[in-house]
Design a protein around this motif. Structure first.
Motif, PDB file in Angstrom:
ATOM      1  N   VAL A  98       0.834  -1.206   0.000  1.00 21.51           N
ATOM      2  CA  VAL A  98       0.000   0.000   0.000  1.00 21.51           C
ATOM      3  C   VAL A  98       0.872   1.260   0.000  1.00 21.51           C
ATOM      4  CG1 VAL A  98      -1.722   1.309   1.315  1.00 21.51           C
ATOM      5  CG2 VAL A  98      -1.946  -1.163   1.072  1.00 21.51           C
ATOM      6  N   LEU A  99       2.025   1.192   0.643  1.00 22.09           N
ATOM      7  CA  LEU A  99       2.956   2.317   0.652  1.00 22.09           C
ATOM      8  C   LEU A  99       4.356   1.796   0.348  1.00 22.09           C
ATOM      9  CD1 LEU A  99       3.915   5.195   1.178  1.00 22.09           C
ATOM     10  CD2 LEU A  99       3.888   4.707   3.618  1.00 22.09           C
ATOM     11  N   ASN A 100       4.894   2.202  -0.792  1.00 21.20           N
ATOM     12  CA  ASN A 100       6.239   1.827  -1.201  1.00 21.20           C
ATOM     13  C   ASN A 100       7.096   3.083  -1.348  1.00 21.20           C
ATOM     14  OD1 ASN A 100       5.641  -0.983  -1.462  1.00 21.20           O
ATOM     15  ND2 ASN A 100       4.653  -0.548  -3.421  1.00 21.20           N
ATOM     16  N   VAL A 101       8.379   2.986  -1.013  1.00 17.06           N
ATOM     17  CA  VAL A 101       9.309   4.103  -1.115  1.00 17.06           C
ATOM     18  C   VAL A 101      10.531   3.654  -1.898  1.00 17.06           C
ATOM     19  CG1 VAL A 101      10.758   5.750   0.131  1.00 17.06           C
ATOM     20  CG2 VAL A 101       8.541   5.075   1.079  1.00 17.06           C
ATOM     21  N   VAL A 102      10.858   4.405  -2.949  1.00  7.98           N
ATOM     22  CA  VAL A 102      12.028   4.128  -3.783  1.00  7.98           C
ATOM     23  C   VAL A 102      12.958   5.332  -3.714  1.00  7.98           C
ATOM     24  CG1 VAL A 102      12.853   3.572  -6.096  1.00  7.98           C
ATOM     25  CG2 VAL A 102      10.661   2.671  -5.322  1.00  7.98           C
ATOM     26  N   THR A 103      14.222   5.096  -3.418  1.00 13.14           N
ATOM     27  CA  THR A 103      15.195   6.180  -3.296  1.00 13.14           C
ATOM     28  C   THR A 103      16.087   6.258  -4.534  1.00 13.14           C
ATOM     29  OG1 THR A 103      16.722   4.722  -2.119  1.00 13.14           O
ATOM     30  CG2 THR A 103      15.217   6.035  -0.782  1.00 13.14           C
ATOM     31  N   GLY A 104      16.688   7.428  -4.717  1.00  9.31           N
ATOM     32  CA  GLY A 104      17.588   7.614  -5.847  1.00  9.31           C
ATOM     33  C   GLY A 104      17.504   9.021  -6.392  1.00  9.31           C
ATOM     34  N   THR A 105      18.046   9.224  -7.572  1.00  8.14           N
ATOM     35  CA  THR A 105      18.087  10.553  -8.167  1.00  8.14           C
ATOM     36  C   THR A 105      16.773  10.872  -8.871  1.00  8.14           C
ATOM     37  OG1 THR A 105      18.935   9.814 -10.306  1.00  8.14           O
ATOM     38  CG2 THR A 105      20.552  10.269  -8.577  1.00  8.14           C
ATOM     39  N   GLY A 106      16.593  12.162  -9.154  1.00 10.35           N
ATOM     40  CA  GLY A 106      15.416  12.581  -9.893  1.00 10.35           C
ATOM     41  C   GLY A 106      15.373  12.009 -11.285  1.00 10.35           C
ATOM     42  N   ILE A 107      16.538  11.918 -11.922  1.00  8.20           N
ATOM     43  CA  ILE A 107      16.581  11.413 -13.294  1.00  8.20           C
ATOM     44  C   ILE A 107      16.283   9.919 -13.345  1.00  8.20           C
ATOM     45  CG2 ILE A 107      18.130  10.979 -15.250  1.00  8.20           C
ATOM     46  CD1 ILE A 107      19.552  13.598 -14.559  1.00  8.20           C
ATOM     47  N   GLU A 108      16.869   9.156 -12.420  1.00  3.32           N
ATOM     48  CA  GLU A 108      16.778   7.701 -12.519  1.00  3.32           C
ATOM     49  C   GLU A 108      15.583   7.095 -11.804  1.00  3.32           C
ATOM     50  OE1 GLU A 108      20.954   6.665 -11.381  1.00  3.32           O
ATOM     51  OE2 GLU A 108      20.963   5.830 -13.408  1.00  3.32           O
ATOM     52  N   THR A 109      14.984   7.822 -10.847  1.00  6.60           N
ATOM     53  CA  THR A 109      13.796   7.291 -10.168  1.00  6.60           C
ATOM     54  C   THR A 109      12.609   8.245 -10.234  1.00  6.60           C
ATOM     55  OG1 THR A 109      14.651   8.098  -8.035  1.00  6.60           O
ATOM     56  CG2 THR A 109      15.061   5.791  -8.584  1.00  6.60           C
ATOM     57  N   GLY A 110      12.863   9.548 -10.057  1.00  7.03           N
ATOM     58  CA  GLY A 110      11.759  10.512 -10.084  1.00  7.03           C
ATOM     59  C   GLY A 110      11.075  10.584 -11.433  1.00  7.03           C
TER      60      GLY A 110
END
Length: 497
Positions: free
Chosen positions: A216-228
């Motif tokens: 229900v709630l997932n969080v993915v970290t990283g850069t704006g280009i590669e994840t955002g």
């Protein structure tokens, strides 16, 4: 459970915190993708890395979105409103139970003073508490169609929602988006800023501990280009909530247009604080100081323009300069008056504004230079700054600096102050200080901004809708208006005779 004192001692001795999460949070657990790419997270107060986190990819984003789609279609949208409310209420309690860990982590990641981070965490808990109470109160309307028909509307969750979280208020912004989305029955995929990844991950784990179903709630970290960018352009996303710069907001809008995805944008600000001659002087001085120097001025709604009547201008600015010079700078864990700015890159951007202003002959009443923590000689600090008597067409009065820099504009009277307040591309918030309540409300109606504060800057809370006009964006967060952002209205009409 470790106290703030314990955590600060641990950080002082080891340079990190053992409790910091590792990996993305997907399907109810922390996972490390097979590529195992990582990035460093920096303590702005020292200008040094204190931990690492996963640098996500397009594949990680796709996994998170697919997980949230499954959870939405199989579990969360059909979970009873009262049960959703109980989970959010439990989450609010867990946030407060983990106040010290969340606040110390927020200070290390963002740089802000610990007491400000404590307030942000309490505000996050209040957001979940508020929307927990709203879960079972989302009710539609009935339509008067006459004796032969019945008509009514219902609110349905929009689906999978993407949340792009900024670095200046990581846990606050996450909570004000997560809570209403979950209350409405939506699922969430969040991408925190690469400078401040940890409290979003910790928050996701606390929600899981509160009973939120996996996915229900997932969080993915990283850069704006590669994840955002992959998240905001993903065909599986039904709604995007974005907080950040105008430039990036435009890119998000373009990506959303390709899939006709709903968007709420909270972008930049250059908010005026209008101080009129009949104000309570002490109240106004305190308000102006807090409006620009809280979080080192790194607030979209910061009161970065003082618009003041000429009759009190000189004395008011003199007192303001004296108080500004007395402000203490330092590492956030030392609870200074003003902490560091978030990154070396941002520090250089702020310095550039002042270098150009100095070259133009600007009247810098105090501050105006890069500095360091007086105790250590480290960190990314900029002196609390006041630039006096700035013309309306100067970039200091028009562009968002996003730092501890106050621009002073002189008005001849209230009408001139109104004109100066509105002579800006942004329209996020505005402040008004006057003893004439009728005049305050007349000005409030005529200032083009999404939220107006009268005789107290940053007044209100989660109950008050928040969002901007003009290039400050559109859509509203917080309050019941914020809840509606995550709902779609379905109308039903039937013949019954």
């Amino acid at each position: 459970m470790q106290t703030a004192r314990d955590l600060i001692a641990e950080y002082t001795s080891t340079g990190t915190l053992e409790a910091l999460p590792k990996g993305h949070f997907i399907d109810g657990t922390f996972i490390r993708p097979s590529h195992n790419r990582t990035m460093e997270s920096f303590d702005p107060g020292r200008g040094e890395a204190f931990s690492g986190f996963t640098a996500g990819t397009r594949e990680d984003v796709d996994q998170a979105v697919r997980s949230s789609r499954r959870a939405f279609e199989t579990v969360w949208r059909d979970t009873g409103p009262a049960e959703r409310g109980r989970i959010l209420q439990k989450a609010a309690a867990l946030i407060l139970e983990n106040l010290d860990l969340l606040a110390v982590t927020e200070t290390l990641d963002s740089g802000k003073p610990l007491q400000e981070a404590m307030g942000d965490v309490r505000g996050a808990a209040r957001a979940f508490e508020y929307y927990a109470g709203a879960c079972d109160k989302l009710q539609g309307d009935s339509f008067p169609l006459g004796p032969d028909h019945i008509g009514y509307s219902i609110h349905e969750p929009v689906g999978v929602t993407a949340h792009i979280i900024p670095w200046n208020f990581p846990i606050s912004t996450a909570a004000r988006g997560f809570a209403p989305a979950l209350a409405a029955g939506c699922t969430v995929v969040a991408k925190p800023a690469e400078q401040t990844p940890f409290t979003a991950l910790l928050l996701a784990k606390l929600l899981s501990d509160a009973g939120l179903p996996d996915g229900v709630l997932n969080v993915v970290t990283g850069t704006g280009i590669e994840t955002g960018a992959p998240l905001t352009s993903h065909a599986g996303v039904d709604h995007i909530t974005f907080t950040g710069s105008v430039q990036t907001g435009k890119a998000v809008m373009k990506a959303a247009a390709e899939e006709v995805t709903r968007v709420v944008l909270e972008l930049g600000g250059k908010s005026p604080v209008v101080v009129l001659s009949d104000c309570d002087r002490e109240q106004a001085l305190n308000g102006v100081l807090g409006a620009i120097y809280e979080n080192a001025g790194q607030i979209c709604s910061a009161g970065s323009r003082l618009v003041i009547e000429r009759s009190i201008h000189a004395d008011f600015v003199e007192q303001l300069v004296r108080r500004t010079k007395a402000l203490k700078l330092g590492h956030g864990l030392e609870n200074p008056d003003v902490g560091p700015v978030n990154s070396a890159e941002h520090l250089a951007k702020i310095a550039g504004f002042l270098d150009r202003a100095r070259a133009r002959g600007a009247s810098i009443a105090t501050g105006g230079s890069v500095t360091q923590d007086p105790a250590t000689g480290k960190g990314w600090f900029f002196e609390p700054t006041i630039v006096d008597s700035v013309a309306a067409d100067d970039e200091l009065a028009r562009e968002e600096i996003f730092g501890p820099v106050l621009t002073v504009q002189v008005a001849e009277d209230a009408e001139h102050a109104l004109a100066l307040a509105n002579e800006c591309q942004y329209g996020l918030v505005a402040g008004i200080y006057t003893s004439d309540f009728a005049r305050a409300h007349r000005l409030a109606r005529r200032i083009d901004a999404g939220q107006i504060y009268i005789n107290e800057y940053f007044a209100g809370g989660i109950e008050v809708p928040f969002g901007g006009n003009k290039k400050s964006g559109f859509g509203r967060e917080k309050g019941l208006e914020g809840l509606k952002s995550y709902c779609k209205t379905k109308s039903i009409a039937a013949r019954i005779a």
